[in-house]
Write an enzyme that holds these catalytic residues in place. Structure first.
Site, PDB file in Angstrom:
ATOM      1  N   ASP A  30    -110.997  34.958 -70.981  1.00 60.88           N
ATOM      2  CA  ASP A  30    -111.334  33.820 -70.125  1.00 60.88           C
ATOM      3  C   ASP A  30    -112.845  33.786 -69.899  1.00 60.88           C
ATOM      4  O   ASP A  30    -113.547  34.723 -70.263  1.00 60.88           O
ATOM      5  CB  ASP A  30    -110.589  33.896 -68.778  1.00 60.88           C
ATOM      6  CG  ASP A  30    -110.725  35.255 -68.126  1.00 60.88           C
ATOM      7  OD1 ASP A  30    -111.756  35.934 -68.341  1.00 60.88           O
ATOM      8  OD2 ASP A  30    -109.808  35.652 -67.382  1.00 60.88           O
ATOM      9  N   ASP A  32    -115.985  33.207 -67.201  1.00 61.73           N
ATOM     10  CA  ASP A  32    -116.406  33.112 -65.809  1.00 61.73           C
ATOM     11  C   ASP A  32    -117.823  32.560 -65.761  1.00 61.73           C
ATOM     12  O   ASP A  32    -118.646  32.846 -66.627  1.00 61.73           O
ATOM     13  CB  ASP A  32    -116.383  34.491 -65.134  1.00 61.73           C
ATOM     14  CG  ASP A  32    -114.974  35.062 -65.064  1.00 61.73           C
ATOM     15  OD1 ASP A  32    -114.044  34.280 -64.811  1.00 61.73           O
ATOM     16  OD2 ASP A  32    -114.797  36.275 -65.283  1.00 61.73           O
ATOM     17  N   ASP A 108    -119.894  45.525 -60.809  1.00 64.82           N
ATOM     18  CA  ASP A 108    -119.481  46.926 -60.891  1.00 64.82           C
ATOM     19  C   ASP A 108    -120.196  47.717 -61.994  1.00 64.82           C
ATOM     20  O   ASP A 108    -120.967  48.626 -61.718  1.00 64.82           O
ATOM     21  CB  ASP A 108    -117.948  47.071 -60.966  1.00 64.82           C
ATOM     22  CG  ASP A 108    -117.289  46.134 -61.972  1.00 64.82           C
ATOM     23  OD1 ASP A 108    -118.009  45.450 -62.728  1.00 64.82           O
ATOM     24  OD2 ASP A 108    -116.048  46.095 -62.008  1.00 64.82           O
TER      25      ASP A 108
END
Ligand code: ATP
Ligand code: MG
Length: 403
Positions: A30, A32, A108
């Site tokens: 996907d 983002d 992260d």
């Protein structure tokens, strides 16, 4: 869609997993988008847009069946604004907006913090991610200990990305995991269920499973399984788990469907057998499995939630196992018509491969469902004579418990 945000006067980049995957030659699952437009401003630009999330407010833009996630640049959480941090370090709300660079630093892992500008095809790297992409290293941005405390799920994410991308976890990023694993106990069981699906349905389940065990994290997702495996080294239930995860990886690679029910059925099979043994339930087998499953679920649900439709299917897979032993009369035909036959049969094949039931039993069912009715009749005649029926039935019931 990126150009539409730009035309409206905002910055907008592809970000995170999709940029990383493109750079290492994988197909992103996907896309983002990250922007300096606030969620409400994104909504003004796109009519097909919905704002979601409280903990982390996002805009979802719909294009037919596709959803593109648009997040506003976040600032470090200690700045003024709408953020909230628990005393143990966990970030409970994260809605303070910031600049692109600030946004990169609060992601992260370095390889997850690249920004791709589609207007000039440039990659923007604020955290030294390109070096890590080249050496296939998973490195936490900032001080790993603190970053795990902010969000313990990052420990699971570390394992997931390392396994899926075949990256090495950088030593300082890996080191705190053993000590901080128990922080996962405070994560809502529903979030752990979501994470568990990403871990085990990401086409690298076998490797993920081993890495979770090695890093002492399996017990915070599957406590009963972890105990069972520690007490029963090299058991057939362990072989069954490995076979089932390998099977899941292969199915996903082939684009076939997978169900969490099957994962739970395999993971909890060892604990189920142990529970049946321990209690030597003096009731019909169906009830014994039902009661034992209740017991197991009571513990499992404290860790990960399991939507009811999956736990119901898991029970059905288990309950149908003993019915494969019956290879005479009308019952094999009835079993073929059961809505869960396929899943239960797949489970039987795994048990056979794990050496828990004879391979011949699984092959018989493979043949039986594939051949013509006349052949099926012959197969039923050739198998157990009706005279033996009584004795066979009770062994069938006992067998599953003794397995
Ligand atoms: P996948 O390919 O599995 O979707 P992904 O990298 O896109 O991998 P997502 O969970 O979709 O992972 O998250 C998108 C991006 O958001 C990540 O790349 C990362 O930059 C950021 N992110 C997600 N979760 C966290 C987190 N818990 N802490 C910090 N940053 C996060
Ligand atoms: Mg993603």
């Amino acid at each position: 869609m990126l150009s539409r945000l730009r035309r409206a006067g905002y910055d907008a980049y592809l970000v995170g997993g999709c940029v990383r995957d493109l750079l290492i030659g994988k197909i992103p699952k996907d896309f983002d988008v990250s922007t300096n437009a606030h969620p409400e401003q994104v909504q003004e630009v796109f009519r097909n847009c919905r704002l979601i999330g409280r903990r982390f407010r996002l805009a979802h833009i719909y294009f037919g069946r596709e959803v593109i996630e648009v997040a506003t640049f976040r600032a470090p959480h200690h700045q003024q604004g709408e953020s909230l941090q628990h005393e143990d370090g966990r970030i409970l709300r994260d809605n303070v907006y910031g600049t692109e660079e600030e946004d990169a630093w609060r992601r992260d892992f370095t390889v997850n913090a690249l920004y791709y500008d589609v207007s000039d095809f440039s990659v923007r790297d604020h955290v030294g991610a390109m070096v890590d992409i080249e050496s296939r290293t998973l490195r936490m941005i900032g001080e790993p200990n603190e970053r795990y405390k902010e969000d313990p799920v990052r420990m699971l994410r570390a394992i997931r990305f390392a396994a899926k991308l075949d990256f090495t976890i950088e030593p300082a990023t890996q080191a705190p995991i053993k000590d901080l694993g128990s922080m996962l106990k405070d994560i809502p069981s529903s979030r752990l269920f979501d994470e568990l699906l990403k871990l085990f349905h990401g086409a690298a389940a076998v490797k993920t499973f081993h890495m979770l065990r090695e890093n002492g994290l399996l017990r915070y997702l599957f406590p009963l399984t972890d105990d069972y495996l520690n007490q029963n080294a090299d058991s057939s239930a362990e072989h069954l788990i490995n076979a089932s995860l390998a099977n899941t990886d292969a199915r996903i690679a082939e684009g076939k469907s997978v169900t969490p029910a099957f994962l739970f059925a395999a993971m909890l099979w060892g604990p189920l057998l142990a529970e049946l043994n321990r209690k030597s339930y003096d009731v019909p087998q169906y009830q014994a499995i039902h009661a034992a499953a209740d017991q197991l679920l009571a513990t499992q649900l404290q860790y990960t939630s399991i939507p009811r439709r999956f736990s119901v299917m898991m029970r059905e897979i288990w309950q149908l196992q003993s019915r494969f032993e019956v290879r005479w009369g009308k019952r094999p035909w009835r079993l073929l018509e059961h809505p869960r036959f396929r899943a239960a049969y797949d489970f039987l094949v795994l048990r056979a491969n794990a050496g828990e039931v004879p391979l011949e039993l699984a092959t018989w069912w493979t043949d039986f469902q594939e051949c013509e009715e006349s052949e099926q009749k012959k197969m039923l005649k050739k198998s157990d004579a009706p005279k033996k029926r009584r004795r066979k039935k009770s062994t069938a019931a006992k067998k599953i418990i003794e397995a």
